[in-house]
Design a protein around this motif. Structure first.
Motif, short mmCIF file in Angstrom:
data_model
loop_
_atom_site.label_atom_id
_atom_site.label_comp_id
_atom_site.label_asym_id
_atom_site.label_seq_id
_atom_site.Cartn_x
_atom_site.Cartn_y
_atom_site.Cartn_z
N LEU B 336 -3.51 38.16 9.09
CA LEU B 336 -3.61 39.69 9.47
C LEU B 336 -2.09 39.93 9.28
O LEU B 336 -1.13 39.19 9.73
CB LEU B 336 -4.17 39.67 10.96
N MET B 337 -1.88 41.21 9.09
CA MET B 337 -0.37 41.90 9.12
C MET B 337 -0.64 43.25 9.43
O MET B 337 -1.52 43.86 9.53
CB MET B 337 -0.06 41.81 7.55
N ALA B 338 0.68 43.44 10.00
CA ALA B 338 1.07 44.99 10.38
C ALA B 338 2.47 45.24 10.32
O ALA B 338 3.38 44.53 10.22
CB ALA B 338 0.67 45.29 11.98
N ASN B 339 2.71 46.68 10.34
CA ASN B 339 4.12 47.11 10.19
C ASN B 339 4.95 47.00 11.59
O ASN B 339 4.33 47.45 12.39
CB ASN B 339 4.29 48.53 9.58
N LEU B 340 5.79 46.07 11.59
CA LEU B 340 6.58 45.96 12.88
C LEU B 340 7.68 47.26 13.00
O LEU B 340 7.44 47.90 14.02
CB LEU B 340 7.32 44.66 13.31
N ASP B 341 8.34 47.32 12.19
CA ASP B 341 9.25 48.39 12.27
C ASP B 341 9.74 48.40 10.61
O ASP B 341 9.15 47.72 9.72
CB ASP B 341 10.48 48.25 13.12
N LEU B 346 4.86 42.14 10.84
CA LEU B 346 4.50 41.22 11.66
C LEU B 346 3.21 40.32 11.14
O LEU B 346 2.28 41.30 10.38
CB LEU B 346 4.06 41.78 12.95
N ALA B 347 3.02 39.21 10.96
CA ALA B 347 1.98 38.45 10.20
C ALA B 347 1.65 37.28 11.13
O ALA B 347 2.43 36.58 11.98
CB ALA B 347 2.34 37.93 9.18
N LEU B 348 0.11 37.03 11.12
CA LEU B 348 -0.42 36.13 11.76
C LEU B 348 -0.32 34.91 10.75
O LEU B 348 -0.92 34.93 9.70
CB LEU B 348 -1.76 36.41 12.20
N GLN B 349 0.39 33.72 11.08
CA GLN B 349 0.60 32.80 9.85
C GLN B 349 0.25 31.44 10.55
O GLN B 349 0.77 31.21 11.50
CB GLN B 349 2.18 32.81 9.22
N ALA B 350 -0.55 30.84 9.68
CA ALA B 350 -0.99 29.35 10.02
C ALA B 350 0.15 28.52 9.45
O ALA B 350 0.46 28.62 8.13
CB ALA B 350 -2.42 28.79 9.48
#
Lengths: 352, 366
Positions: B336-341, B346-350
């Motif tokens: 999953l990813m989203a724009n943090l600024d 921001l990423a969910l990383q294993a």
């Protein structure tokens, strides 16, 4: 000596923890954590505990969790020094296995090589996210699992009641022209045979396994291509004034779920005719029994209206084939929104 | 004239979420929350308490254990469904399922950007509005829902009759995006393969423009397939959409083509290969140019310059390399990813052990 126990004074839905024999102010720094997160051995330094609140309770302290303790899970109480004080395990979920597999579709002995999906119907609501662990497709002869044949979908495709799971064969390997198709080929091999296995360990909604596992074996035949063409169906005749069933034979196996909701009988006078529908297990025939005797109609005045979204077991619809060859002028698509209408013939009884 | 409060008309109470999945921020404090099991999208007023926008990187180690601790369950009971960052405050929102089946509970977690503390929104008493997607008929009688007088007309014995198409039930809502007063919802049906992209005007008024929009793609100029969109992102100010199908081609649509009653054919800009599924797409700007980042189940992150998409001819030859993306091999395990600024994603990383962390990716380094 601190003693910790379950507290069910607010009933089974509001189970709390009570710690007795604790010094004043003890709960200000105590935490409850699921024991699972301590598996590494170290308490989670700097991390808050489970959401909830402590309150003074007579000579002890009582922890009411924000989220209910889960059945069968263990919880550890840590004091302010991160020392485990006690570990308790919540009672397991009550009940025993009752769910079974009541059907696997398509109910065919031979499936096309470009088969798109299986449906597995259970007798009770099931847990989600378990399909990749408890459902597999294997070569029926060797027993070897066909890797990457089933499409691991997250979230999974369930019906509203959570009793029927739809599993796709990898569409990227079925679609002609795509890289996965070129690299890995069809998920199924014509001339072979496959077995879909639902393991007994498949958990139901309460977490119990099935009463027993289930499987279905299929021979793999040639591809099923082209649009579903209602013009090629055999539409039976019915008799005005009687309650005969109207029977339609499709000439190819259609998706049973879609058949059940895609056909409607329309009468020139009364509009949509009410009645009971029965779809053959193999998806090749549809039987409609009207709630009242057929009212008379002028020629063409009784008809079957077909939803263009109706698909066969390979995903070919009335409106368009699953994948169509743009170079083949006969491999056409229906104009958007066009619903085919088939006249229902009448059988006259008695002398003219 | 003062702008209308986007939460006007919201009611406080329990929206009856049966599940929680895709998230997308709308105007103000509105967060769209997908409930696949309940067949609806709920617009929630998150009433974020932060008054100032946070900025800078954010990292949180071992997200699954952090969530399991907060939620009081085993790590295996936690399913992180989606990730969103509040555009005004920079706080992080996660949709999480705690357990499955009868014990399954949807939770909307807020992570404070400043101190990493967790809180959850009380979903049983929240200001919200609901848009129902599941207008399919009851299971026991498929013909109850026949509505004469709507739908496409057809000639029947000299009369014009309309029978509404019963839209396929969306069994899984896979992605959502909000553009200029419209929520776009992509999903998969457990009935029809070719599900549609739904457009829902916000504020919700019961309208949905979706049912006749069919999505196609053409591979190598030879084969045309109807296909459900798995994940997508609007870019170029909402003029364009980059979407990924379940069968992994990356396709481009002009937004103007996604009209009700239409037939949209995506221009394939890249193929991703076998055994790989798309997971998420985000848009970001680097040196003033728009880029997209795509995560998948088995490939590393892919970076795509939007300018390259505009000049990419439709893929017509089945040969490698395919299309415009470039791989970022150092960035594996991202889901999953989203724009943090402006400067960070921001990423969910294993990591190599499978432990998943929230990590900031510096846009300048991508």
């Amino acid at each position: 000596m601190v003693e910790v126990a379950w507290d069910e004074r607010d009933g089974p839905a509001g189970v709390a923890l009570v710690a007795r024999g604790v010094p004043p102010g003890w709960s200000a720094s105590a935490r409850v954590v699921p024991s699972d997160v301590l598996r590494g051995g170290m308490p989670p330094a700097g991390r808050a505990g489970m959401a909830g609140r402590w309150a003074d309770d007579g000579d002890g302290a009582r922890f009411v969790p924000r989220f209910a303790f889960l059945p069968g899970r263990s919880y550890t109480v840590l004091d302010g020094e991160d020392r485990p004080v006690a570990t308790l395990t919540a009672a397991p979920a009550p009940g025993r296995p009752t769910a079974r597999v009541v059907g696997i579709e398509p109910a065919l002995s031979v499936v096309p090589r470009n088969l798109l999906r299986f449906h597995v119907r259970f007798s009770a609501p099931m847990a989600e996210g378990a399909a990749t662990r408890h459902l597999r497709l294997e070569d029926a002869t060797s027993g070897l699992v066909l890797r990457d044949a089933l499409f691991a979908l997250d979230p999974e495709l369930w019906d509203e009641a959570r009793c029927e799971l739809t599993v796709l064969l990898d569409p990227a390997r079925i679609k002609r022209g795509l890289a996965p198709h070129r690299e890995a080929g069809y998920p199924l091999r014509e001339g072979g045979s496959v077995r879909l296995v639902v393991e007994a360990g498949y958990p139901d909604a309460a977490g119990h396994p099935l009463v027993e596992g289930a499987e279905a074996v299929y021979a793999v035949g040639p591809d099923l291509r082209g649009r579903v063409d209602p013009g090629a169906w055999t539409v039976g005749a019915v008799v005005p004034g009687r309650r005969d069933s109207l029977v339609v034979a499709f000439g190819r196996p259609l998706d049973r779920r879609l058949v059940a909701r895609s056909l409607r009988v329309v009468h020139e006078g009364s509009g949509v005719v009410a009645g009971a529908v029965d779809v053959a297990a193999d998806g090749t025939r549809w039987r409609f029994t009207p709630a009242a005797p057929w009212a008379p109609w002028a020629p063409g005045g009784l008809a079957l209206v077909v939803d263009p979204g109706l698909e066969d077991v390979a995903g070919n619809a009335v409106a368009r084939a699953f994948d169509r060859d743009l170079a083949d002028p006969t491999d056409t698509a229906l104009p958007a929104g066009r619903a085919p209408v088939l006249p229902v013939p009448s059988v006259k009884t008695g002398p003219e | 004239m003062a702008a209308q409060d986007p939460t006007d008309g919201f009611v406080v109470g329990d929206p009856g979420l049966r599940s929680i999945g895709a998230l997308a921020f709308g105007p103000g404090d509105v967060l769209f929350v997908a409930d696949s099991e309940g067949g609806k999208v709920v617009a929630v007023d998150v009433a974020d308490p932060a008054t100032e926008a946070a900025s800078g990187p954010f990292d949180l180690a071992d997200l699954d254990t952090t969530l399991a601790t907060y939620l009081g369950c085993d790590v295996g009971d936690v399913a992180v469904r989606d990730l969103a960052v509040h555009p005004r405050t920079g706080n992080i929102y996660l949709s999480v399922m705690r357990g499955t089946g009868t014990a399954g509970q949807p939770v909307l977690v807020r992570i404070d950007r400043h101190d990493g503390s967790l809180a959850d929104l009380p979903l049983d008493r929240v200001a919200h509005a609901v848009a129902a997607l599941d207008d399919a008929p009851a299971e026991d009688d498929p013909r109850q829902d026949v509505r004469l007088g709507e739908g496409e007309p057809f000639e029947f014995n000299g009369r014009t009759i309309r029978i509404a198409r019963i839209p396929a039930r969306l069994s899984a809502i896979t992605d959502m995006a909000y553009v200029d007063g419209t929520l776009l919802v992509a999903g998969l049906s457990n009935e029809e393969f070719a599900s549609t992209l739904r457009r829902i005007p916000f504020p919700f008024d019961g309208r949905q423009e979706s049912t006749a929009l069919e999505i196609f793609h053409v591979s190598h100029g030879k084969w045309e397939t109807a296909a459900p969109i798995r994940t997508f992102v609007p870019y170029e100010g909402g003029q364009s959409v980059l979407a990924s199908y379940t069968c992994t081609p990356l396709v481009h649509f002009p937004m103007a083509e996604l009209v009700p009653g239409g037939r949209a054919t995506g221009r394939t800009v890249a193929e991703l290969g076998a055994g790989n599924q798309p997971l998420d797409i985000v848009r970001f700007e680097q040196d003033g140019a728009e880029h997209l980042l795509v995560s998948h189940t088995s490939h590393p992150l892919m970076k795509i310059a939007c300018a390259d998409i505009d000049v990419q001819a439709p893929l017509t030859e089945p040969k490698e390399p395919v299309g415009v993306p470039r791989q970022l091999p150092d960035l594996t395990g991202v889901s999953l990813m989203a724009n943090l600024d402006d400067d960070h994603l921001l990423a969910l990383q294993a990591d190599d052990t499978g432990t998943r962390h929230l990590r900031s990716l510096k846009v300048a380094s991508l």
